[in-house]
Write a protein that holds these residues in place. Structure first.
Motif, short mmCIF file in Angstrom:
data_model
loop_
_atom_site.label_atom_id
_atom_site.label_comp_id
_atom_site.label_asym_id
_atom_site.label_seq_id
_atom_site.Cartn_x
_atom_site.Cartn_y
_atom_site.Cartn_z
N ILE A 190 0.82 -1.22 0.00
CA ILE A 190 0.00 0.00 0.00
C ILE A 190 0.85 1.27 0.00
O ILE A 190 0.41 2.32 -0.47
CB ILE A 190 -0.99 -0.02 1.19
N GLU A 191 2.06 1.15 0.48
CA GLU A 191 2.93 2.33 0.54
C GLU A 191 3.37 2.80 -0.84
O GLU A 191 3.89 3.90 -0.97
CB GLU A 191 4.15 2.04 1.43
N LYS A 203 1.32 6.70 -3.21
CA LYS A 203 1.79 7.85 -2.43
C LYS A 203 0.67 8.81 -2.04
O LYS A 203 0.69 9.40 -0.96
CB LYS A 203 2.85 8.63 -3.22
N SER A 204 -0.25 8.99 -2.97
CA SER A 204 -1.34 9.91 -2.68
C SER A 204 -2.52 9.59 -3.57
O SER A 204 -2.37 8.98 -4.64
CB SER A 204 -0.89 11.35 -2.94
N ILE A 205 -3.68 9.98 -3.09
CA ILE A 205 -4.92 9.79 -3.87
C ILE A 205 -5.71 11.08 -3.77
O ILE A 205 -6.28 11.40 -2.72
CB ILE A 205 -5.74 8.59 -3.33
N VAL A 206 -5.74 11.83 -4.86
CA VAL A 206 -6.48 13.10 -4.91
C VAL A 206 -7.16 13.13 -6.26
O VAL A 206 -6.50 13.20 -7.30
CB VAL A 206 -5.52 14.31 -4.80
N ALA A 212 -8.04 10.64 -0.42
CA ALA A 212 -8.11 9.36 0.29
C ALA A 212 -6.76 8.66 0.26
O ALA A 212 -6.67 7.47 -0.02
CB ALA A 212 -9.19 8.46 -0.33
N SER A 213 -5.73 9.42 0.58
CA SER A 213 -4.38 8.86 0.56
C SER A 213 -4.23 7.84 1.70
O SER A 213 -4.61 8.13 2.83
CB SER A 213 -3.34 9.96 0.70
N PRO A 214 -3.67 6.69 1.38
CA PRO A 214 -3.49 5.67 2.42
C PRO A 214 -2.35 6.05 3.37
O PRO A 214 -1.55 6.92 3.07
CB PRO A 214 -3.12 4.41 1.64
N GLU A 215 -2.30 5.39 4.51
CA GLU A 215 -1.14 5.49 5.39
C GLU A 215 -0.04 4.65 4.75
O GLU A 215 -0.30 3.53 4.32
CB GLU A 215 -1.46 4.97 6.79
N PRO A 216 1.16 5.16 4.68
CA PRO A 216 2.23 4.45 3.96
C PRO A 216 2.85 3.31 4.76
O PRO A 216 4.05 3.31 5.05
CB PRO A 216 3.25 5.56 3.69
N ILE A 217 2.03 2.32 5.06
CA ILE A 217 2.51 1.17 5.83
C ILE A 217 3.34 0.29 4.90
O ILE A 217 2.81 -0.31 3.96
CB ILE A 217 1.31 0.37 6.39
N ALA A 218 4.62 0.24 5.14
CA ALA A 218 5.51 -0.50 4.25
C ALA A 218 5.09 -1.97 4.22
O ALA A 218 5.01 -2.62 5.26
CB ALA A 218 6.95 -0.37 4.72
N GLY A 219 4.78 -2.45 3.02
CA GLY A 219 4.37 -3.85 2.87
C GLY A 219 2.94 -4.13 3.26
O GLY A 219 2.53 -5.29 3.35
N GLY A 276 -3.13 -3.32 2.98
CA GLY A 276 -4.18 -2.32 3.00
C GLY A 276 -3.79 -1.29 4.05
O GLY A 276 -2.71 -1.41 4.66
N SER A 277 -4.61 -0.32 4.23
CA SER A 277 -4.32 0.62 5.31
C SER A 277 -5.60 1.32 5.74
O SER A 277 -6.53 1.48 4.94
CB SER A 277 -3.28 1.65 4.90
N PRO A 278 -5.60 1.77 7.01
CA PRO A 278 -6.70 2.64 7.41
C PRO A 278 -6.62 3.93 6.60
O PRO A 278 -5.54 4.31 6.14
CB PRO A 278 -6.42 2.91 8.89
N VAL A 279 -7.73 4.56 6.43
CA VAL A 279 -7.75 5.82 5.68
C VAL A 279 -8.87 6.70 6.24
O VAL A 279 -9.89 6.18 6.70
CB VAL A 279 -7.94 5.57 4.16
N ASN A 280 -8.62 7.99 6.23
CA ASN A 280 -9.67 8.95 6.55
C ASN A 280 -9.99 9.70 5.26
O ASN A 280 -9.39 10.73 4.96
CB ASN A 280 -9.22 9.92 7.64
N PRO A 281 -10.93 9.17 4.47
CA PRO A 281 -11.22 9.80 3.18
C PRO A 281 -12.02 11.07 3.43
O PRO A 281 -12.91 11.10 4.29
CB PRO A 281 -12.07 8.76 2.44
N VAL A 282 -11.69 12.11 2.69
CA VAL A 282 -12.40 13.38 2.87
C VAL A 282 -12.93 13.87 1.53
O VAL A 282 -12.19 13.98 0.56
CB VAL A 282 -11.46 14.44 3.50
N ALA A 283 -14.22 14.13 1.52
CA ALA A 283 -14.88 14.66 0.33
C ALA A 283 -15.09 16.15 0.53
O ALA A 283 -15.62 16.57 1.56
CB ALA A 283 -16.23 13.97 0.12
N THR A 284 -14.66 16.95 -0.44
CA THR A 284 -14.83 18.40 -0.35
C THR A 284 -15.70 18.86 -1.50
O THR A 284 -15.38 18.61 -2.66
CB THR A 284 -13.47 19.13 -0.38
#
Lengths: 309, 309, 309, 309
Positions: free
Chosen positions: B139-140, B143-146, B290-297, B300-308
């Motif tokens: 998941i790392e 890098k970013s999801i925008v 909705a960028s993931p936390e960069p957990i190496a390996g 999946g990862s927790p995420v705090n997705p934000v809609a603007t």
């Protein structure tokens, strides 16, 4: 020895206590209004994004000096586990992670610091409890952070790759960096201050990365306060200068920001790639997303801040 | 019993293998180009933001049915610890968290699923190891999801508060919801599909929330593929319909999305407040971070997705 | 380069494969018969007990060199939580612990090591899986360990406080220590070998404690095998000499003990107080209780071994 | 409502405060003298041992009802990791465990309970802190536990497989069970009281196992005190009867044992196999090893108690 008078005076000057009501737990996050968000949105002109997070990895910045604050430990609870008993069919891998909320790139939430028995906005420090963490000002209270981000590359404007250990950044440094950036910091902005300190980290010297370090100081507190900045983040471990300026009060900036101003602090933010890009195109403002993980009762949380130019 | 032919055929039709090169580990995240990001930025018109995350709390959605996938455990490693030995001066609180990466609102990364010994893009499933997790498609790597987010409120258009357990969402349902939203889903978008299933969760019935459940199905896979959607998220535990459509292949949508298309899946996203707002102003598109936390390996990862919006 | 011939030859000589049947998962623990237990019981003559465990503490022996093997992290999930809502009445404190099974004083279980794809007794190494740990030879299979313990204080008989780093203990050293102890090691005994290496640890030098180190060697394997010792423990990190004797096979003693003999190894046992007492009264045998924690699927477990004289 | 007078009176009667000095943190563990240990050693006549521990497994007794007290989570940090880069040579597997100290078979240490702001021996309850757990009466203070164990099979003498939920064991019940055992409980003994409650657990009903439950009561406190028992353990979750006898003070036995008497309590001990053996040979006394794990600052610890007959 009591806290020094200069500290108390500065505290009075910058305090936001009661500003957003006696029950407020958000502090300067209140300054990220829809208008501030839109001002950030306007900065996203090219669509290019930069993650400002260090990896979450067991080989992270923590050195064991802070008891129990472990680097992220990531283990697998399943590896290609046959979901249907047949390894040719659906297999799933799954994992858990154990980490300090402040282990790597993170936000210090408002409950992280206290003095004289108080958190931000007069909440008793005793509202932080073992059973539930921060029952006031927990990081989960901050639902989202979307605003204009501004990079103040203090290392660049001082012509160095890395500010000296123990260098206390001044208001003038911030002015110079803002001038270099060709912009004015406005209410609701999040300011990223670059010191270059991660040079140590990438060279493998975690102890040097940690302390001593350059950082923000008593001289920059009012600069942020007068501009009503929503939050400040640095690319260092300690956020503020270390050793501190006055041994009668250690980490005064933490107290002034978190407790008096109700302003969150970001630490371990990775700013080098963004800084390189800003130096190249001369644009030092961007849309910044830096919403924390909603850890109920958290004193802080890991974050993957993303700057979009 | 082998995997059914319909599955293999659909896999062939939707596969993105090799599309971005043999070494690609990002899959449909490649579709979030700067143009896609800017298309999302354009949707942020009012500056109002919505967090789409459930709290990270020990009383989370996990019920213990999945061995070792624990709800987030948050404990304090220090509570107002006097930093200078004087409880009137600087005191710091700090904490750690232990959680499954998929415990609450999260992304399924591409390494989460495999079949026939393969992950996305032909990487061997054996690249997932105990020592380092997912050495390919971790998941790392994301890098970013925008990008632009689009809400398809299937529950709303079907006139119910909650789709029935076991209801397999169809392509027509998605069309209807898109028509309601007055928009076309485009390449690089992230689609949020609302079922209303969290009604159970908020009523305290975690077992009912989990299974059986409504969800995406074999009938919606091509709908997403043909529009080159970057990712899809739902407000459910299982993401896809359960019980499944064919007992010869369980979680087929996971395999088709994650393994064949290289398309990440979001689960446990909280969509009710956003849906209410969209119903009110008729605007179903927004900037989504909705960028993931960069957990190496990480798988999946927790995420705090934000809609603007 | 293949494993050297001397290693294969020694493996053949000491192997216990099949000795207790093809399904056996206990190895030399089978040698702790009721008779062996009683022989240990007879040694308890004064009723004085010695704990042979280092504390389980975040400031433990681990230095971070072994990825993810963290020192014990102990946090409170409740501190004087009022059970009835009234802080004057029943209050309870509770805690959790996160640790490597091998972080401090522990047993290496039989599943800890493998080579050529095999664990002890020919079990495939693939029986160790992410979902359940060691499905063969898990530490939980060893229900209890109660037997005679014998201290061989090699440091003492060599007239030093601490054996030199890199010193490979010989069979003659063990004979000398046994003679000093005035006893013969018998089938079912557990032998504790003291090197004095923890002098480094108590002086605060965890790196020196770890490596390089004195330890058991290829020269001592047959000594234990011919006496049918049930297990061996040392007061070191690595158990066997480091650097090793042959760079073509690292940790050969681990392989010969754990895989070939099915003999567990204890590491980080605290032997100084016991050794001092034995030197004083000349009695080097004792009842030893060292039952592991029944961690299902564990490759090892923490243990608080207790010697009763 | 204050604590009832009967409670205060009983507290005064059984208190051991100051008995072993004002600085004592061991309580009734002081009663395990070398003589008591030897009395236990004498009971080991056949050399057969019984582990009294439930497995440490994610499918353990915890149901999630107690916030954050998780069942043991065991994950692999390495599976057959080639130590030398060559998978045919030395490979090592390693693991970590996350668990509540009180998740399965365990000791309640003296710091587990408090009332009126006090722990055992007048230590302030405030000595339990987040940074270090129990700074007084931590479980690590109890270096070893080796003594005579006595099984009082109350279920057996009452002719049932399992005592009724909510049944408050009486002093007469203990007398009857001691008579059946043909022995007198003596100073320094550890008494194991069997209720049969684990029948629920092994039938898969964790909720029924937990509460309501039979257990020790206000009527048994003096029985243990007058015999100067070192500790008591049961085969239940709650240790004492639930629902309690007086809703004005919940868990009174915890307070009287832990706080007033300084007597540790064992919970979730597996007694069925031992009880079956005792019924067969009529011998209800044994050598008992039940040394805790030395978790620094622990309010309790997991334990693998072993009875040797």
């Amino acid at each position: 020895m009591p806290l020094p008078e200069w500290f108390h005076e500065l505290a009075r000057e910058v305090s936001n206590r009661g500003r957003w009501g006696d029950d407020d737990e958000l502090g300067t996050m209140n300054l990220i209004t829809p208008e501030a968000t839109l001002r950030g949105v306007e900065c996203a002109k090219t669509g290019r994004s930069f993650s400002l997070a260090l990896p979450l990895h067991h080989d992270g910045p923590q050195t064991g000096r802070i008891p129990n604050r472990i680097n992220p430990i990531h283990t697998m609870i399943g590896i290609n586990t046959p979901f249907m008993g047949d390894p040719q069919k659906t297999c799933l891998s799954d994992d858990i992670v154990v980490m300090g909320t402040q282990s790597a790139t993170h936000w210090d939430g408002l409950a992280h610091a206290s003095y004289e028995g108080r958190l931000y906005n007069g909440f008793p420090a005793t509202t932080v409890i073992a059973e539930a963490g921060a029952t006031k000002c927990g990081i989960e209270k901050v639902k989202s952070i979307v605003t204009r981000g501004v990079l103040l590359d203090v290392a660049l404007v001082k012509g160095v790759r890395r500010l000296d250990a123990g260098y206390a950044i001044t208001a003038e440094d911030l002015d110079t960096a803002a001038a270099k950036a060709g912009l004015s910091v406005e209410s609701g902005d999040i300011v990223l201050v670059r010191t270059g300190q991660q040079e140590h980290l990438f060279a493998g010297d975690k102890d040097a990365y940690r302390l001593p370090a350059p950082g923000l100081s008593s001289k920059t507190v009012k600069w942020f306060r007068s501009r009503d900045v929503a939050a400040v983040a640095t690319d260092t471990f300690s956020f503020e200068v270390w050793p501190g300026e006055d041994e009668e009060v250690l980490l005064p900036v933490h107290l002034l920001h978190l407790v008096e101003m109700g302003m969150m602090q970001g630490q371990h933010w990775f700013l080098d790639d963004l800084a390189e890009d800003c130096a190249k195109d001369g644009v030092y403002e961007f849309l910044l997303h830096a919403s924390p993980e909603p850890i109920a009762g958290g004193t802080g949380s890991p974050v993957n801040p993303v700057a979009t130019k």
